[in-house]
Structure formats: structure tokens, C-alpha cells
Design a protein around this motif. Structure first.
Motif, mmCIF file in Angstrom:
data_model
loop_
_atom_site.group_PDB
_atom_site.id
_atom_site.type_symbol
_atom_site.label_atom_id
_atom_site.label_comp_id
_atom_site.label_asym_id
_atom_site.label_seq_id
_atom_site.Cartn_x
_atom_site.Cartn_y
_atom_site.Cartn_z
ATOM 1 N N GLY A 199 -7.225 -53.545 5.238
ATOM 2 C CA GLY A 199 -6.758 -54.488 6.243
ATOM 3 C C GLY A 199 -6.688 -55.912 5.711
ATOM 4 O O GLY A 199 -5.774 -56.677 6.039
ATOM 5 N N LEU A 200 -7.653 -56.272 4.868
ATOM 6 C CA LEU A 200 -7.690 -57.618 4.300
ATOM 7 C C LEU A 200 -6.626 -57.837 3.222
ATOM 8 O O LEU A 200 -6.223 -58.979 2.968
ATOM 9 N N ASN A 201 -6.168 -56.763 2.581
ATOM 10 C CA ASN A 201 -5.309 -56.906 1.396
ATOM 11 C C ASN A 201 -3.911 -56.315 1.514
ATOM 12 O O ASN A 201 -3.094 -56.490 0.613
ATOM 13 N N VAL A 202 -3.595 -55.617 2.620
ATOM 14 C CA VAL A 202 -2.333 -54.892 2.702
ATOM 15 C C VAL A 202 -1.117 -55.819 2.671
ATOM 16 O O VAL A 202 -0.057 -55.454 2.128
ATOM 17 N N VAL A 203 -1.226 -57.021 3.222
ATOM 18 C CA VAL A 203 -0.089 -57.944 3.218
ATOM 19 C C VAL A 203 0.281 -58.323 1.784
ATOM 20 O O VAL A 203 1.461 -58.329 1.403
ATOM 21 N N LYS A 204 -0.725 -58.616 0.960
ATOM 22 C CA LYS A 204 -0.476 -58.940 -0.449
ATOM 23 C C LYS A 204 0.152 -57.752 -1.170
ATOM 24 O O LYS A 204 1.082 -57.902 -1.968
ATOM 25 N N LEU A 205 -0.354 -56.555 -0.887
ATOM 26 C CA LEU A 205 0.168 -55.350 -1.527
ATOM 27 C C LEU A 205 1.615 -55.105 -1.132
ATOM 28 O O LEU A 205 2.456 -54.743 -1.966
ATOM 29 N N SER A 206 1.934 -55.302 0.143
ATOM 30 C CA SER A 206 3.298 -55.106 0.634
ATOM 31 C C SER A 206 4.255 -56.117 0.024
ATOM 32 O O SER A 206 5.405 -55.792 -0.309
ATOM 33 N N LYS B 275 18.250 -50.348 -2.895
ATOM 34 C CA LYS B 275 17.334 -50.945 -3.872
ATOM 35 C C LYS B 275 15.973 -50.276 -3.832
ATOM 36 O O LYS B 275 15.351 -50.033 -4.861
ATOM 37 N N ALA B 276 15.484 -49.981 -2.607
ATOM 38 C CA ALA B 276 14.196 -49.308 -2.480
ATOM 39 C C ALA B 276 14.256 -47.914 -3.104
ATOM 40 O O ALA B 276 13.287 -47.435 -3.685
ATOM 41 N N LYS B 277 15.428 -47.271 -2.984
ATOM 42 C CA LYS B 277 15.585 -45.914 -3.500
ATOM 43 C C LYS B 277 15.518 -45.882 -5.013
ATOM 44 O O LYS B 277 15.172 -44.862 -5.612
ATOM 45 N N ASP B 278 15.850 -46.988 -5.653
ATOM 46 C CA ASP B 278 15.870 -47.046 -7.109
ATOM 47 C C ASP B 278 14.480 -47.148 -7.720
ATOM 48 O O ASP B 278 14.328 -47.058 -8.930
ATOM 49 N N HIS B 279 13.450 -47.338 -6.902
ATOM 50 C CA HIS B 279 12.089 -47.516 -7.406
ATOM 51 C C HIS B 279 11.188 -46.370 -6.969
ATOM 52 O O HIS B 279 11.286 -45.872 -5.847
ATOM 53 N N SER B 280 10.315 -45.953 -7.864
ATOM 54 C CA SER B 280 9.363 -44.889 -7.551
ATOM 55 C C SER B 280 8.344 -45.392 -6.530
ATOM 56 O O SER B 280 7.887 -46.545 -6.589
ATOM 57 N N LEU B 281 7.968 -44.521 -5.610
ATOM 58 C CA LEU B 281 6.983 -44.907 -4.595
ATOM 59 C C LEU B 281 5.601 -45.121 -5.193
ATOM 60 O O LEU B 281 4.739 -45.723 -4.559
ATOM 61 N N THR B 282 5.390 -44.645 -6.410
ATOM 62 C CA THR B 282 4.106 -44.897 -7.065
ATOM 63 C C THR B 282 3.938 -46.385 -7.389
ATOM 64 O O THR B 282 2.836 -46.835 -7.678
ATOM 65 N N LYS B 283 5.062 -47.131 -7.334
ATOM 66 C CA LYS B 283 5.009 -48.573 -7.573
ATOM 67 C C LYS B 283 4.873 -49.363 -6.276
ATOM 68 O O LYS B 283 4.948 -50.595 -6.291
ATOM 69 N N ALA B 284 4.696 -48.663 -5.156
ATOM 70 C CA ALA B 284 4.504 -49.323 -3.858
ATOM 71 C C ALA B 284 3.013 -49.351 -3.543
ATOM 72 O O ALA B 284 2.478 -48.405 -2.962
ATOM 73 N N PRO B 285 2.315 -50.434 -3.909
ATOM 74 C CA PRO B 285 0.847 -50.445 -3.767
ATOM 75 C C PRO B 285 0.369 -50.332 -2.328
ATOM 76 O O PRO B 285 -0.684 -49.751 -2.070
ATOM 77 N N HIS B 286 1.158 -50.886 -1.378
ATOM 78 C CA HIS B 286 0.723 -50.794 0.018
ATOM 79 C C HIS B 286 0.779 -49.353 0.521
ATOM 80 O O HIS B 286 -0.010 -48.956 1.386
ATOM 81 N N LEU B 287 1.705 -48.543 -0.047
ATOM 82 C CA LEU B 287 1.773 -47.132 0.314
ATOM 83 C C LEU B 287 0.637 -46.347 -0.344
ATOM 84 O O LEU B 287 -0.038 -45.544 0.318
ATOM 85 N N ILE B 288 0.434 -46.570 -1.634
ATOM 86 C CA ILE B 288 -0.609 -45.841 -2.366
ATOM 87 C C ILE B 288 -1.985 -46.100 -1.755
ATOM 88 O O ILE B 288 -2.762 -45.172 -1.498
ATOM 89 N N MET B 289 -2.300 -47.361 -1.499
ATOM 90 C CA MET B 289 -3.579 -47.691 -0.873
ATOM 91 C C MET B 289 -3.619 -47.225 0.576
ATOM 92 O O MET B 289 -4.673 -46.900 1.116
ATOM 93 N N GLY B 290 -2.437 -47.151 1.207
ATOM 94 C CA GLY B 290 -2.350 -46.613 2.565
ATOM 95 C C GLY B 290 -2.686 -45.131 2.597
ATOM 96 O O GLY B 290 -3.304 -44.650 3.550
ATOM 97 N N VAL B 291 -2.277 -44.412 1.549
ATOM 98 C CA VAL B 291 -2.621 -42.994 1.434
ATOM 99 C C VAL B 291 -4.139 -42.833 1.377
ATOM 100 O O VAL B 291 -4.725 -41.983 2.061
ATOM 101 N N VAL B 292 -4.787 -43.678 0.563
ATOM 102 C CA VAL B 292 -6.258 -43.644 0.482
ATOM 103 C C VAL B 292 -6.872 -44.030 1.830
ATOM 104 O O VAL B 292 -7.860 -43.446 2.267
#
Length: 424
Positions: free
Chosen positions: A408-415, A227-244
Motif C-alpha cells: 500500500g505504501l509503495n504501489v504508486v511508485k511501482l505503477s 505499447k503495453a502489449k509490447d512489454h512483458s508483464l514481468t516488467k510490471a512491478p506493481h503487478l508482480i508485487m500485487g500477485v504477492v
């Protein structure tokens, strides 16, 4: 009821497998130590080359620009290499490339051209990039996902041991017992032998790893991750913000470390010569080592996101004290930053790849791509130091830590948003 029994059976098997992970974890920690030692040598190499080639602060920061710029160029190919050929082959490739980079310091010293030193650093960093992309997700996978942050922090503590020893050893090797750039300032001869020794160490470890049996990790290739493979990682906000977040953290940490020798040499701070200032950097990185051991234990009980947010605000406070005070207060406050920097990289990394499943190696490549912050932020701080002052330039990393505290304050919501997406 059957779902609960299945989970319990899975945990039992996982705990049984973990007993076999200790040799692999032990082997991987040697790599964390070594690349920490190599990376932090840049903090001592910068003032050495600045004196040798009579560079401005901006020009001297090209050392970090070339070193961490390699992460930007090499990370994605490294991610593909690991995905197609496995973690062990990634480690071996990284060790060989890094050793070649170390060997290039010999002709750089002989020819005595600044651009050759920068080339050697770029190749060396390329090898370390492959090691980072391989080792971080591998260590995260050697056990339960819920303790990945704790496990990575423990491994990174050994990385910090390397960064603690590095400045002290580098100060002696680069500057000598006299502790100043005055003697032999026109020569970079003192740089040659240390990097040849590192090349030999890297090649030796590569030979050892070639014959070492490491467990195959299939946690990132399981069928239930489709299921995770079917979605683009650009739609994973915790990853995108993690990159920043990785961009900001590495940029801030490297920028601070790069300026410590020159900052401690300021008359209104400590007026120290280069060798004495280099020795003090060990306390900065030593604090990171202590903090990672503490953080590894603390995050068994406290949510990693909360620890990350707290540490982010702590560093912002210490940087403001560094900027607006003088003497020992400014000196000790900037050194104390290392303690709170400690858990940031492995915590951001593990939080950002959480739930990526079969796309974990790709996400890891993205995160290592963001290490380019170590190339750009110090360059920006160097420009501010040239145009204003070293002390004022610490506003640049302070802004980086503002974002980290927010993450740190928002990553749980993003995940949670990502988990909801892939569960549909």
C-alpha cells in the motif's frame, strides 16, 4: 488544447455508456454474493469434517489446500478462456463447473471418504476460479478506470453479504440446532443437502446468464494499448508485487477464518460449542461487508493505496492483540479484523491491473493464480497450531499483512515505473 478537448469528449461518452452498465453490474453482483457464500462454508465445513474423520489441524486444513489449490492450477487456463471466448462465456463455464463440484458432495457422503470431499472441493473451486477471472476484470471495466477500485469494492460488498450469511446458515445445516459435533459425529450426512441446493442454484443462474445480454467490453483491446502489449508483464512491478499481495491477503484472510471456530472453543477465549462459534464468524465477515461499503465511498475521495496501507497496519495491530490477550479482548479483536480486511482484495486487484491495457486478462489470471495463498498459508498455520498453539499460530497471517501494508505504501511508485516503461 486539442488533447484536453479529446479527453473531455471521451469522458462524456464514457459517462453516457455508464448508464447502460447498471443491468450488467446488477447481474454480476449475484455472482459475487454466491461465490462468497460458497467459499466461507469451508470455515464451517472444516470443524465438521475434523470431527467426522478425527483429523489433526494440519489434516483439516487440507480442505483449504484443495479448495484454493485449484486457483493455482485453473487460473491461467481460465485467463486464456476469457481472453479467447469473452467474459460471458467465462461466467457460464464457471457456473457449470462449480455446480458439478457441488453435486460431487453426494457420492462423497455416500462413500464416506475424506479424499472424495477434497476432490469435490477442488472441482467446485475450479469453477469459482473461472468466475473470479471473468467477473473481477469485467466489473473493473464497466466504467472509468479511476473508479475501478470503488466499483470493485461495491461488488465485493455483495460478496461479503454472502460470507456473512454463509457461516450462520452453514452452522445450522452442518451442526444442527444442538450446535455440537457430538450427535452423529461419525456421519457427514448433514453436508449433502446444502451442496445439492447450491448445485441447483448455480445451474439456475447459468441458464439465466445464457439468455442475458451483457455489454461487450473492448477497453482492454484498444489500439492505444499496443505499447503495453509490447512489454512483458514481468516488467510490471506493481503487478508482480500485487500477485504477492493477493497471495498474502487471501492466505491471511482464509487462515484466520479457518481457525475461528476452534479458537472460540478454547477455554481461555470463550469456550463456545461449534454452532455458537459458527454464528460468531458472521460478525467477522459482516465487518468485511460494512467495510467494503465504507471503503467504496471513501476511495472516491482518498487514494486507494493509502486506505490499503492504513488497513494493513490496523490488522497487524489487531492480530497482536489477539495473540497476547485472552477472553473477550482476544475474541473481539480477531472479529474486528474483518472490517479492515474488507477493501484489500478488490483494492490490490484493481491497483495491480492498472495500465495493463490489452494484457489485463492475462494479469487477472496471474492475480487469481496467487489465490493459492489460501491453500498454503492455512496449512502452515495448521502446522504451527499442532506444534505450538492456535493462539501462537496467528503470527503466520500477521506476517502476511506486513507485506500488504508495504504494498500500500509503495504501489504508486511501482505503477509509475510501468507507466514510464510503456510510454517510451
Amino acid at each position: 488544447m486539442s488533447e484536453i478537448n479529446t479527453n473531455q469528449h471521451f469522458e462524456t461518452n464514457e459517462q453516457q455508456q455508464n448508464k447502460n452498465y447498471l443491468p450488467a453490474l446488477t447481474a454480476m453482483t449475484t455472482l459475487f454474493f454466491l461465490w462468497g457464500f460458497i467459499t466461507v462454508l469451508n470455515d464451517v465445513l472444516i470443524p465438521r469434517l475434523k470431527g467426522v474423520f478425527d483429523l489433526s489441524y494440519t489434516e483439516a486444513m487440507l480442505v483449504q489446500f484443495c479448495f484454493f489449490g485449484a486457483y493455482f492450477i485453473v487460473s491461467l487456463p481460465a485467463g486464456l478462456l476469457v481472453k479467447n471466448f469473452g467474459y460471458k462465456n467465462g461466467v457460464l463455464s464457471g457456473l457449470v463447473v462449480a455446480s458439478i463440484g457441488c453435486l460431487l458432495f453426494y457420492p462423497a457422503v455416500v462413500v464416506h471418504e475424506y479424499w472424495l470431499f477434497l476432490t469435490a472441493l477442488f472441482v467446485l473451486a475450479g469453477g469459482i476460479t473461472v468466475l473470479q477471472v471473468s467477473a473481477n476484470p469485467y466489473v473493473a471495466a464497466l466504467g472509468p478506470e479511476k473508479t475501478a477500485s470503488s466499483r470493485l469494492n461495491l461488488a465485493q460488498a455483495l460478496n461479503s453479504l454472502g460470507t456473512t450469511v454463509g457461516p450462520y446458515v452453514g452452522g445450522i445445516l452442518f451442526f444442527g440446532a444442538a450446535g455440537s459435533l457430538t450427535a452423529g459425529a461419525a456421519s457427514a450426512e448433514s453436508v449433502k443437502i446444502p451442496y445439492l441446493m447450491l448445485a441447483a442454484a448455480l445451474l439456475t443462474i447459468a441458464v439465466v446468464f445464457a439468455f442475458l445480454k451483457l455489454p461487450e467490453i473492448n477497453a482492454h483491446k484498444e489500439q492505444n494499448d499496443c505499447k503495453a502489449k509490447d512489454h512483458s508483464l514481468t516488467k510490471a512491478p506493481h503487478l508482480i508485487m500485487g500477485v504477492v499481495g493477493i497471495f498474502c491477503y487471501v492466505g491471511g484472510e482464509v487462515a484466520i477464518g479457518s481457525f475461528l471456530v476452534n479458537f472460540f472453543g478454547e477455554a481461555h477465549i470463550a469456550g463456545l460449542e461449534e454452532h455458537a462459534a459458527s454464528a460468531l464468524i458472521a460478525y467477522y465477515w459482516g465487518g468485511a461487508m460494512v467495510g467494503r461499503f465504507i471503503g467504496s465511498a471513501l476511495m472516491q475521495k482518498v487514494a486507494p493505496s493509502k486506505v490499503l496501507a492504513f488497513n494493513g497496519f490496523a490488522v497487524i495491530t489487531l492480530l497482536l492483540i489477539t495473540i497476547f490477550t485472552q477472553g473477550n479482548v482476544a475474541l473481539y479483536s480477531v472479529l474486528a479484523i474483518g472490517l479492515f480486511n474488507s477493501i484489500m482484495f478488490p483494492t490490490i486487484f484493481s491497483l495491480a491491473i492498472k495500465g495493463l491495457g490489452s494484457q489485463t486478462s492475462k494479469g487477472s489470471g496471474w492475480l487469481c493464480l496467487a489465490i493459492v495463498g489460501g491453500a498454503l498459508i492455512p496449512l502452515l498455520q495448521g502446522f504451527v497450531a499442532d506444534t505450538m498453539s492456535i493462539q501462537d499460530s496467528f503470527f503466520i497471517p500477521a506476517l502476511c499483512y506486513v507485506f500488504i501494508a508495504w504494498y500500500g505504501l509503495n504501489v504508486v511508485k511501482l505503477s509509475n515505473r510501468w507507466q514510464q516503461l510503456v510510454s517510451k
